[in-house]
Structure formats: C-alpha cells, structure tokens
Scaffold this motif. Structure first.
Motif, PDB file in Angstrom:
ATOM      1  N   GLU A 150       0.805  -1.214   0.000  1.00  0.00           N
ATOM      2  CA  GLU A 150       0.000   0.000   0.000  1.00  0.00           C
ATOM      3  C   GLU A 150       0.844   1.272   0.000  1.00  0.00           C
ATOM      4  O   GLU A 150       0.299   2.387  -0.002  1.00  0.00           O
ATOM      5  CB  GLU A 150      -0.946   0.016   1.202  1.00  0.00           C
ATOM      6  CG  GLU A 150      -0.262  -0.064   2.552  1.00  0.00           C
ATOM      7  CD  GLU A 150      -0.155  -1.477   3.083  1.00  0.00           C
ATOM      8  OE1 GLU A 150      -0.480  -1.688   4.270  1.00  0.00           O
ATOM      9  OE2 GLU A 150       0.255  -2.366   2.323  1.00  0.00           O
ATOM     10  N   ALA A 151       2.168   1.138  -0.011  1.00  0.00           N
ATOM     11  CA  ALA A 151       3.067   2.290   0.054  1.00  0.00           C
ATOM     12  C   ALA A 151       3.804   2.490  -1.268  1.00  0.00           C
ATOM     13  O   ALA A 151       3.914   1.584  -2.085  1.00  0.00           O
ATOM     14  CB  ALA A 151       4.069   2.112   1.183  1.00  0.00           C
ATOM     15  N   ARG A 152       4.336   3.697  -1.458  1.00  0.00           N
ATOM     16  CA  ARG A 152       5.111   3.997  -2.662  1.00  0.00           C
ATOM     17  C   ARG A 152       6.083   5.132  -2.355  1.00  0.00           C
ATOM     18  O   ARG A 152       5.921   5.877  -1.389  1.00  0.00           O
ATOM     19  CB  ARG A 152       4.187   4.411  -3.806  1.00  0.00           C
ATOM     20  CG  ARG A 152       3.396   5.675  -3.526  1.00  0.00           C
ATOM     21  CD  ARG A 152       2.467   6.029  -4.671  1.00  0.00           C
ATOM     22  NE  ARG A 152       1.711   7.253  -4.382  1.00  0.00           N
ATOM     23  CZ  ARG A 152       0.864   7.816  -5.225  1.00  0.00           C
ATOM     24  NH1 ARG A 152       0.654   7.266  -6.407  1.00  0.00           N
ATOM     25  NH2 ARG A 152       0.226   8.922  -4.892  1.00  0.00           N
ATOM     26  N   GLY A 153       7.105   5.250  -3.209  1.00  0.00           N
ATOM     27  CA  GLY A 153       8.010   6.394  -3.122  1.00  0.00           C
ATOM     28  C   GLY A 153       9.096   6.293  -2.076  1.00  0.00           C
ATOM     29  O   GLY A 153       9.709   7.307  -1.715  1.00  0.00           O
ATOM     30  N   LEU A 154       9.411   5.091  -1.592  1.00  0.00           N
ATOM     31  CA  LEU A 154      10.462   4.937  -0.591  1.00  0.00           C
ATOM     32  C   LEU A 154      11.831   5.250  -1.196  1.00  0.00           C
ATOM     33  O   LEU A 154      12.153   4.817  -2.299  1.00  0.00           O
ATOM     34  CB  LEU A 154      10.460   3.505  -0.048  1.00  0.00           C
ATOM     35  CG  LEU A 154      11.602   3.133   0.915  1.00  0.00           C
ATOM     36  CD1 LEU A 154      11.532   3.949   2.194  1.00  0.00           C
ATOM     37  CD2 LEU A 154      11.567   1.637   1.232  1.00  0.00           C
ATOM     38  N   LYS A 155      12.647   6.007  -0.434  1.00  0.00           N
ATOM     39  CA  LYS A 155      14.043   6.248  -0.779  1.00  0.00           C
ATOM     40  C   LYS A 155      14.932   5.762   0.360  1.00  0.00           C
ATOM     41  O   LYS A 155      14.709   6.116   1.523  1.00  0.00           O
ATOM     42  CB  LYS A 155      14.292   7.734  -1.028  1.00  0.00           C
ATOM     43  CG  LYS A 155      13.605   8.286  -2.258  1.00  0.00           C
ATOM     44  CD  LYS A 155      13.947   9.750  -2.470  1.00  0.00           C
ATOM     45  CE  LYS A 155      13.264  10.303  -3.722  1.00  0.00           C
ATOM     46  NZ  LYS A 155      13.578  11.741  -3.937  1.00  0.00           N
TER      47      LYS A 155
END
Length: 244
Positions: free
Chosen positions: A58-63
């Motif tokens: 359900e998450a996105r955009g992790l750096k």
C-alpha cells in the motif's frame, strides 16, 4: 553512510506517516514502511529474519540512501530491502552480510556497494532480483553499482519469471563478479521477456574463471522485442563479453 555522522540508537520502526524522514539512526531491528514518500538516509540498519527494510504493497516512493544495511544479529537476514509496493529508490548504500540485498520488480537501484552475502542452509543468494515484471508498469533500472558475490549461488543480478513475465529492466554500468551465474536474463515459463537490457557492464573473474561458478549469463532470450546484451566487457582484459 557519510564519515563522521553521529547516529542515534533506535529500535525497530513502523512508518505510517507520509513524508517521514529517518536520518542519522542506528537501528537494531527492521523498518516496515506503510506510508508514501518515506526517506531513510545516513543510517545504519541491522536486520534479521525476512527483511531489514520492507515497503508494503500500500506504500510507494520509498528512498533508501547513504546507509549501511546488514545482517549479523541473532538470526540470518533474508532480504536487506524487500519491496512489495510502488516505486522505490535505493542509492549509495553499503549492503552486506545478508542472503539477498534488494528484491523488487521496479524502481531505481544505483551507486550501491553490495558485497559479502552470507549463505545459510536452504538460502537463495541473489544480490538484486526481480521475480516478475512490474504489474504497475514501472521500469527497473540497476546502474553504477558494485555487486560482489563470492559464493557459488545464485547471481549478482537475476531477472526471473517466478510469478509472471518479466519486462522493462535496464542493467547498465555495473561492476559484477560471482554467483552461480553473474546474471539471469529473464527467460521463463510465462512467455518471452521484453525490453531486458544488459549494457556496458564490467564482468570480473576475481572469484571464478567464468565470472560466476557456472558462467556469466543464463536464461537469456534473444527473441524478446527490445532485448539487448551489448558493450559488456571483462574487467581483466577489456574484451567483449559474448552471449554464451
């Protein structure tokens, strides 16, 4: 991780707030990300079990940037970074002492030093792996990394078809050595992979005469539209690495 950075001790973390920044932490335990656009940087993460860092579906955009991620605690570390979610960037990290470093079907993996994996009974050692093409249409780019696997299994970079047809993978300008094969190219049971490119990589014989224990390339499929294997050279001689 930059020299001279002072780290603050931290237990395992569960990130639920969008835009959270984890900076300068010494974390004993895992990080589970269930929020968007989370950044982990300038930190040290020692994990055990299935993962050190997990981005859930359900998450996105992790750096994940400029950090050290490793196993070595009370139990083996299966994955340093495991992505079930959206886009991910893994940049400038020192990743070691795990069975597999990064598993994702999409995202950007660049300028990392990935080395010294550990082998345990039943382990499957692949430094960077994609088990299927991205179901959300995002490409996978693996570039400018140093990937060193002195073990006889499995690879430095694997493009697999464990769960579906693989596609849109660019592997370029990496230094790679070791594994059973240095690279797996995506051929499999779900059909003809496409837009799989291995370009301008340097393959080293520092561990095995063939680059990997068995060779430098397996499961390559020349039939796929946009597939390309070119400009790859041997570190020791500068000569071209051919398709076997």
């Amino acid at each position: 991780m930059p020299a001279g950075v002072s780290l603050e001790s931290s237990p395992a973390l569960k990130i639920t707030k969008d835009g959270t920044v984890i900076d300068g932490k010494d974390i004993k335990g895992d990080i589970v990300v269930i929020a968007d656009n989370v950044t982990i940087r300038n930190s040290r993460i020692q994990g055990g079990g299935w993962w050190a860092i997990l981005q859930r579906k359900e998450a996105r955009g992790l750096k994940v940037e400029n950090s050290e991620i490793y196993g070595g605690g009370g139990e083996p570390l299966e994955f340093a970074i495991l992505n079930y979610g959206g886009d991910i960037t893994v940049r400038g990290n020192n990743i070691h002492s795990m069975m597999s470093a990064v598993q994702t079907s999409h995202g950007l993996i660049e300028k990392n030093y990935i080395h010294d994996p550990h082998e345990f009974p039943g382990s499957h050692v692949t430094l960077i792996a994609s088990n299927e093409g991205s179901p959300i249409g995002l490409p996978l780019t693996i570039r400018n990394n140093t990937l060193l696997n002195p073990l006889e299994q499995n690879s430095c970079v694997s493009v697999y078809q464990d769960f579906g047809l693989n596609h849109d993978v660019l592997v370029e300008n990496n230094l790679m050595a070791g594994g059973g094969y240095v690279m797996y190219g995506g051929k499999g049971k779900y059909g003809t992979p496409y837009n799989i490119k291995f370009i301008n990589n340097v393959i080293s014989r520092r561990y095995f005469p063939k680059g990997g224990y068995w060779g430098w390339l397996a499961t390559w499929d020349e039939r796929g539209k946009g597939n390309e294997f070119s400009g790859n050279v041997w570190e020791e001689t500068g000569k071209s690495v051919a398709i076997p």
